[in-house]
Scaffold this active site. Sequence first.
Site, PDB file in Angstrom:
ATOM      1  N   LYS A  80      31.026  66.860  39.204  1.00 56.58           N
ATOM      2  CA  LYS A  80      29.879  67.746  39.317  1.00 56.58           C
ATOM      3  C   LYS A  80      30.025  68.723  40.591  1.00 56.58           C
ATOM      4  CE  LYS A  80      25.991  66.102  38.756  1.00 56.58           C
ATOM      5  NZ  LYS A  80      25.611  67.176  38.219  1.00 56.58           N
ATOM      6  N   GLU A 135      22.291  66.201  44.013  1.00 56.32           N
ATOM      7  CA  GLU A 135      22.472  65.506  42.699  1.00 56.32           C
ATOM      8  C   GLU A 135      22.925  64.025  43.060  1.00 56.32           C
ATOM      9  OE1 GLU A 135      23.524  69.333  39.794  1.00 56.32           O
ATOM     10  OE2 GLU A 135      25.160  68.278  40.937  1.00 56.32           O
ATOM     11  N   GLY A 182      29.659  72.201  40.190  1.00 54.05           N
ATOM     12  CA  GLY A 182      30.118  73.733  39.793  1.00 54.05           C
ATOM     13  C   GLY A 182      28.912  74.486  40.619  1.00 54.05           C
ATOM     14  N   LYS A 195      33.009  69.540  28.072  1.00 54.31           N
ATOM     15  CA  LYS A 195      33.316  68.806  29.298  1.00 54.31           C
ATOM     16  C   LYS A 195      34.217  67.770  29.373  1.00 54.31           C
ATOM     17  CE  LYS A 195      30.418  72.034  31.232  1.00 54.31           C
ATOM     18  NZ  LYS A 195      29.077  71.619  31.667  1.00 54.31           N
ATOM     19  N   ALA A 223      27.310  67.921  34.006  1.00 51.74           N
ATOM     20  CA  ALA A 223      28.620  67.764  34.570  1.00 51.74           C
ATOM     21  C   ALA A 223      29.519  68.549  34.259  1.00 51.74           C
ATOM     22  CB  ALA A 223      29.020  66.286  34.134  1.00 51.74           C
TER      23      ALA A 223
END
Length: 228
Positions: free
Chosen positions: A96, A105, A98, A123, A85
């Site tokens: 999510k 996903e 990136g 994170k 994440a």
Amino acid sequence: MNGKERAAAAALQYVRDGMVVGAGSGSTAQVFLEMLAGRIREEGMEVSIVPTSSEVEVNAVRLGIGGLVRQLWQVDRIDVAIDGADAIDARRNLIKGGGGALTREKIVDYWASSFIVIADEGKVVANIPGGRPIPIEVLPFAWRAVKEAVERRLGGEARLRIGSDKRGPVVTDNGNYVLDYVHPLEEIDVGAERELKSIPGVVEVGIFNGSKVSKAIIGTETGVSIME
Ligand code: 5RP
């Protein structure tokens, strides 16, 4: 071990013989895949792997476990999905995408019987997005219309993601573009997932509802903490 490795190692205990495993994208999920490959090699563990991106599929081949890869349509279930994440809050809501793999996903992670997030403590945010941009996958045809609709409805700025070679927009595995949406506030209601998805041209949104996350394993320099 660093935080990513500790989280990945802890997630490995939730994988058992015979399971269909959803393999997430990104560097933390890659550490998990490497550890899983080690277990398969050394202990003869038998699993099937459903990748969430073409990059994961290639990595599985590189690790010598390409023969275990199955496409989503080839399996009747996913027992556990292990994924990284960009941001996670106390209610396990996630940002999510990136790496641009948010659509596959979300399909794999939400469909799994158990969805386990692995991340290092960097994170963790008080509330999503916590200053992180929210990736939005869009049809190339619609990118500007979506950008303007998002900015008009929610404020802030949605920027078209450009490749590191600066030659043009990043193209996802699904042939789409990504907008990185910078929300004007540190906090966004998780209901914005639905609101953003209702804009014509939006394929998927990088807000993942915490109610879909079974467990988050946060790796620190000294151990792991579990959010469930
Ligand atoms: C890719 C993702 C990744 O899970 C996310 O970007 C985290 O990556 P990393 O583990 O490299 O920090 O959502 O689309």
